[in-house]
Design a protein around this motif. Structure first.
Motif, PDB file in Angstrom:
ATOM      1  N   HIS A  45       0.838  -1.206   0.000  1.00 36.43           N
ATOM      2  CA  HIS A  45       0.000   0.000   0.000  1.00 36.43           C
ATOM      3  C   HIS A  45       0.870   1.251   0.000  1.00 36.43           C
ATOM      4  N   PHE A  46       1.921   1.239   0.790  1.00 31.09           N
ATOM      5  CA  PHE A  46       2.819   2.402   0.851  1.00 31.09           C
ATOM      6  C   PHE A  46       3.469   2.658  -0.506  1.00 31.09           C
ATOM      7  N   LEU A  47       3.981   1.613  -1.123  1.00 32.45           N
ATOM      8  CA  LEU A  47       4.680   1.761  -2.396  1.00 32.45           C
ATOM      9  C   LEU A  47       3.727   2.082  -3.550  1.00 32.45           C
ATOM     10  N   LYS A  48       2.498   1.608  -3.460  1.00 34.00           N
ATOM     11  CA  LYS A  48       1.536   1.809  -4.540  1.00 34.00           C
ATOM     12  C   LYS A  48       1.142   3.270  -4.689  1.00 34.00           C
ATOM     13  N   TYR A  49       1.051   3.975  -3.578  1.00 34.56           N
ATOM     14  CA  TYR A  49       0.544   5.342  -3.610  1.00 34.56           C
ATOM     15  C   TYR A  49       1.623   6.402  -3.389  1.00 34.56           C
ATOM     16  N   ARG A  50       2.858   5.978  -3.436  1.00 31.56           N
ATOM     17  CA  ARG A  50       3.953   6.934  -3.284  1.00 31.56           C
ATOM     18  C   ARG A  50       5.036   6.650  -4.305  1.00 31.56           C
ATOM     19  N   ASP A  51       5.654   7.725  -4.757  1.00 32.23           N
ATOM     20  CA  ASP A  51       6.834   7.575  -5.599  1.00 32.23           C
ATOM     21  C   ASP A  51       7.891   8.550  -5.078  1.00 32.23           C
ATOM     22  N   ASN A  52       8.976   8.674  -5.784  1.00 33.10           N
ATOM     23  CA  ASN A  52      10.071   9.536  -5.337  1.00 33.10           C
ATOM     24  C   ASN A  52      10.554   9.150  -3.939  1.00 33.10           C
ATOM     25  N   ILE A  53      10.639   7.848  -3.702  1.00 29.87           N
ATOM     26  CA  ILE A  53      11.038   7.319  -2.397  1.00 29.87           C
ATOM     27  C   ILE A  53      12.553   7.227  -2.316  1.00 29.87           C
ATOM     28  N   LEU A 124      15.129  -3.788  -4.883  1.00 24.60           N
ATOM     29  CA  LEU A 124      15.299  -2.335  -4.898  1.00 24.60           C
ATOM     30  C   LEU A 124      15.599  -1.832  -6.304  1.00 24.60           C
ATOM     31  N   TYR A 125      16.335  -2.631  -7.073  1.00 25.02           N
ATOM     32  CA  TYR A 125      16.559  -2.265  -8.474  1.00 25.02           C
ATOM     33  C   TYR A 125      15.235  -2.219  -9.229  1.00 25.02           C
ATOM     34  N   GLN A 126      14.397  -3.229  -9.029  1.00 23.93           N
ATOM     35  CA  GLN A 126      13.098  -3.259  -9.699  1.00 23.93           C
ATOM     36  C   GLN A 126      12.244  -2.051  -9.314  1.00 23.93           C
ATOM     37  N   LEU A 127      12.287  -1.687  -8.043  1.00 26.30           N
ATOM     38  CA  LEU A 127      11.498  -0.547  -7.575  1.00 26.30           C
ATOM     39  C   LEU A 127      12.041   0.779  -8.099  1.00 26.30           C
ATOM     40  N   GLU A 128      13.333   0.825  -8.378  1.00 29.38           N
ATOM     41  CA  GLU A 128      13.928   2.071  -8.874  1.00 29.38           C
ATOM     42  C   GLU A 128      13.788   2.221 -10.387  1.00 29.38           C
ATOM     43  N   VAL A 129      14.209   1.210 -11.143  1.00 34.38           N
ATOM     44  CA  VAL A 129      14.336   1.381 -12.587  1.00 34.38           C
ATOM     45  C   VAL A 129      13.037   1.054 -13.342  1.00 34.38           C
ATOM     46  N   PRO A 130      12.552  -0.192 -13.311  1.00 37.20           N
ATOM     47  CA  PRO A 130      11.322  -0.460 -14.072  1.00 37.20           C
ATOM     48  C   PRO A 130      10.076   0.244 -13.509  1.00 37.20           C
ATOM     49  N   LEU A 131       9.904   0.201 -12.169  1.00 37.79           N
ATOM     50  CA  LEU A 131       8.679   0.725 -11.567  1.00 37.79           C
ATOM     51  C   LEU A 131       8.750   2.199 -11.210  1.00 37.79           C
ATOM     52  N   ARG A 133       9.493   3.783  -8.525  1.00 40.06           N
ATOM     53  CA  ARG A 133       8.974   4.163  -7.212  1.00 40.06           C
ATOM     54  C   ARG A 133      10.085   4.720  -6.331  1.00 40.06           C
ATOM     55  N   VAL A 134      11.242   4.112  -6.439  1.00 42.56           N
ATOM     56  CA  VAL A 134      12.407   4.570  -5.675  1.00 42.56           C
ATOM     57  C   VAL A 134      13.229   5.513  -6.552  1.00 42.56           C
TER      58      VAL A 134
END
Length: 214
Positions: A45-53, A124-131, A133-134
């Motif tokens: 839920h946190f990651l779904k509704y936030r970016d620039n993490i 963390l790579y997946q969350l940064e580059v493809p998605l 979010r990070v």
């Protein structure tokens, strides 16, 4: 890979990683409870509704790759012995301390530089580059495992073990190139150590009749 798949895959790996990791790697993982469904949902839920993490990581993120941390109870290096890492002030003040440090680091480098990222680094790579979010990762680690996993915007808070800088002129070279130079200057340095530290240092006693470094 979607956000849910990343989180589910990471949870599955946490539960079953005992069958996939070497006993040596497991020896450095602190005691912990696997993530439960409620925790997974809360993180999703946190990651779904936030970016620039911005993500901050420390030594604990690399224990599953086989690199121990310093402070964990029972498995941390401070819990298992009283030897502390070389401090910067001692390093710049003493020629003997510098020789001892580089002797130990020279022995430890082949193993330290060969560690691979684990599922946390890859997630963390997946969350940064493809998605996307990070937006950045700030790490206290010097092991470059975030880079090896593919992460791009990584700030190494304590520097990196993969470059060597001259304290007099700021000239920098790759650590692998420095390893080659040390090997040429110390052809008889053939000691092998099974220990490793988060900074690539190893336990190394003085070799009788030989100086540790040229």
């Amino acid at each position: 890979m979607t956000l849910e798949l990343i989180l589910r895959h990471h949870r599955t790996w946490i539960i079953s990683f005992k069958s996939k990791c070497s006993l040596h790697s497991l020896a450095f993982v602190p005691k912990h409870n696997p993530a439960d469904e409620a925790e997974i949902e809360k993180l999703k839920h946190f990651l779904k509704y936030r970016d620039n993490i911005c993500v901050l990581t420390g030594a604990g993120v690399s224990t599953e790759s086989g690199i121990p941390d310093y402070r964990s109870e029972e498995v941390g290096l401070y819990a298992r012995n009283t030897n502390k890492p070389v401090q910067y002030q001692d390093f710049v003040r003493s020629d003997q301390v510098r020789k001892r440090y580089w002797a130990r680091n020279y022995i430890g480098w082949p193993r330290f530089s060969s560690f691979h990222p684990n599922q946390t680094h890859l997630a963390l790579y997946q969350l940064e580059v493809p998605l996307k979010r990070v937006s950045c990762i700030i790490t206290q680690n010097v092991d470059r495992l975030h880079h090896k996993a593919g992460s791009r915007n990584v700030l190494e808070l304590h520097g990196t073990a993969f470059h060597v800088m001259c304290l007099g002129c700021d000239n920098r070279i790759y650590r692998n190139d420095f390893q080659t130079a040390l090997a040429k200057l110390n052809p008889n340095m053939t000691i092998v150590s099974k220990t490793i530290r988060p900074d690539g240092d190893v336990e190394l006693s003085q070799v009788r009749g030989k100086k540790p470094m040229a």
